[in-house]
Design an enzyme around this catalytic site. Structure first.
Site, mmCIF file in Angstrom:
data_model
loop_
_atom_site.group_PDB
_atom_site.id
_atom_site.type_symbol
_atom_site.label_atom_id
_atom_site.label_comp_id
_atom_site.label_asym_id
_atom_site.label_seq_id
_atom_site.Cartn_x
_atom_site.Cartn_y
_atom_site.Cartn_z
ATOM 1 N N SER A 91 -2.572 -0.239 9.806
ATOM 2 C CA SER A 91 -3.730 0.638 9.964
ATOM 3 C C SER A 91 -4.358 0.473 11.339
ATOM 4 O O SER A 91 -4.752 1.460 11.977
ATOM 5 C CB SER A 91 -4.775 0.352 8.889
ATOM 6 O OG SER A 91 -4.329 0.746 7.611
ATOM 7 N N TRP A 162 -16.171 4.620 6.147
ATOM 8 C CA TRP A 162 -14.787 4.177 5.961
ATOM 9 C C TRP A 162 -14.001 4.275 7.261
ATOM 10 O O TRP A 162 -12.895 4.787 7.295
ATOM 11 C CB TRP A 162 -14.089 4.956 4.845
ATOM 12 C CG TRP A 162 -14.792 4.924 3.531
ATOM 13 C CD1 TRP A 162 -15.299 5.975 2.833
ATOM 14 C CD2 TRP A 162 -15.082 3.753 2.740
ATOM 15 N NE1 TRP A 162 -15.893 5.546 1.665
ATOM 16 C CE2 TRP A 162 -15.764 4.184 1.584
ATOM 17 C CE3 TRP A 162 -14.834 2.388 2.902
ATOM 18 C CZ2 TRP A 162 -16.198 3.307 0.604
ATOM 19 C CZ3 TRP A 162 -15.269 1.510 1.925
ATOM 20 C CH2 TRP A 162 -15.944 1.977 0.790
ATOM 21 N N GLU A 363 -6.409 9.159 4.563
ATOM 22 C CA GLU A 363 -5.581 10.179 5.238
ATOM 23 C C GLU A 363 -5.120 11.251 4.256
ATOM 24 O O GLU A 363 -3.997 11.747 4.323
ATOM 25 C CB GLU A 363 -4.363 9.550 5.933
ATOM 26 C CG GLU A 363 -4.625 8.285 6.701
ATOM 27 C CD GLU A 363 -5.559 8.462 7.875
ATOM 28 O OE1 GLU A 363 -5.958 9.598 8.157
ATOM 29 O OE2 GLU A 363 -5.915 7.451 8.491
#
Length: 384
Positions: A91, A162, A363
């Site tokens: 990530s 987030w 995503e």
């Protein structure tokens, strides 16, 4: 563990070198520590970023400005090996390269590119991507973050949530409503009015920095706006880049879980023999391998389409949906093979399993990708 289908035979020499280099880095620098990072809820971004940069992994699929300029399959293979270590590591690299560097590279001015991309490629500067909001995740068109003109400047107000890398970032690529439509802004995190408190008490992606972003009358010069795009096309194109890395990365997480389950099944003795000799255990392992190999073949196919310039967003949705779902199923099955030991950080399985719960959501949720495929099949839009 044997590659029964010899899937990696598809790799050329350069791609094999990238695979082996990243795998060695993960083995030496990540695996000895990642269980502790996960347990403590920390990720040493500042320490690892220059090392990742020196390996050419940050923005590696971009051309120029110190970026490696590799092909799509090479980038995918790197993501696979990074996520075999931990989803948080992949990530970090995905956000840096595909969500922060890519929009500057694709839509930015020459000045923005020169200022940020070489430093980000080297790991000297860390970026984040501000799109998701507390009340607007799957529907980014409804975002409330707003930028208005004030003379030659812009005034930015709102919040994001987030955000990977948020509290360690030097620069944020922030998407906001304007009178002209949705625009992207390159926001140095030292700008007055910007804050990024870290989100704690996570039980997934614990070895990853996750933050909120707040903009309180953040004054930006006119040169902060990304000049090359207006509307949702900008952030959605970035998400397609990131999703491509995800559909490769989760194959690595699935492989790590399967390898742990196979090794455990070979050595764990019950009823006088290894549990791997029992038919029910072998059935689990066989189905896990089938799922992993199918996901790997999907990743290779989509990588070849991307390298040929033929990859479409609906195909990326297929890969993200199918491969994350397969990886999560494999992680859960591996946990069952390990029994009680499957819930400890002595083994990687519960860590990957918890991480994949987040990967399933970010995503684009599973539901969003299902509806994307549904629209592609029927021609009917279920979103509106």
């Amino acid at each position: 563990m044997d590659d029964l289908l010899r899937v990696d035979d598809r790799l050329n020499g350069d791609q094999r070198l990238i695979r082996d280099t990243v795998a060695s880095f993960v083995s030496d620098r990540v695996l000895p520590h990642v269980a502790d990072w996960f347990e403590q809820g920390v990720f040493p971004a500042r320490e690892l970023a220059p090392e990742l940069g020196s390996l050419g992994l940050l923005g590696m699929h971009l051309e120029g400005y110190g970026c490696a300029g590799t092909d799509a399959v090479s980038y995918g293979v790197a993501c696979r090996e990074l996520e075999a270590g931990d989803s948080g590591l992949r990530s970090f690299v995905s956000v840096q390269g595909s969500l922060a560097m890519f929009p500057i590279w694709r839509y930015g001015s020459d000045e923005q590119k020169e200022e940020w991309l070489p430093r980000m490629a080297a790991g000297e500067a860390i970026g984040c991507f501000g799109l998701t909001e507390p009340d607007h995740g799957s529907d980014p068109a409804g975002m409330r973050t707003y930028a208005k003109r004030d003379g030659s400047d812009w005034i930015l107000n709102g919040s994001k949530m987030w955000i990977t890398n948020g509290s360690v970032a030097d620069v944020a690529v922030v998407w906001a409503q304007t009178d002209e439509g949705i625009r992207g802004f390159v926001v140095p995190t030292s700008t007055p009015g910007f804050s990024a408190p870290e989100i704690h008490r996570k039980l997934s992606l614990r070895a990853s920095v996750t933050s909120s972003l707040y903009f309180d009358d953040v004054r930006l010069p006119g040169s902060a706006v990304l000049p090359g795009v207006t509307g949702l096309k900008g952030p959605l194109s970035c998400l397609s880049e990131a999703r491509f890395g995800i559909l490769w990365g989760v194959v690595g997480a699935a492989r790590a879980c399967l390898e742990a389950a196979v090794e455990y099944a070979r050595t764990r003795v019950q009823f006088g023999k290894p549990i791997g000799s029992f038919q029910l255990t072998q059935e689990k392992l066989a189905w896990m391998y089938v799922g992993m190999a199918q996901a790997s073949l999907t990743a290779f196919h989509l990588g070849e389409l991307k390298d040929a310039g033929r990859l479409e967003p609906k195909q990326v949705s297929f890969g993200k949906l199918a491969n994350v779902r397969a990886a999560l199923d494999i992680a859960r099955e591996a946990r069952s093979v390990l029994g009680g030991n499957g819930i400890t950080l002595e083994y990687p399985v519960i860590r990957h399993m918890n991480n994949l719960e987040s990967v399933l959501t970010y995503e684009g949720t599973q539901e969003v990708h299902l509806l994307t495929l549904g629209k592609a099949l029927t021609g009917l839009d279920a979103f509106r």
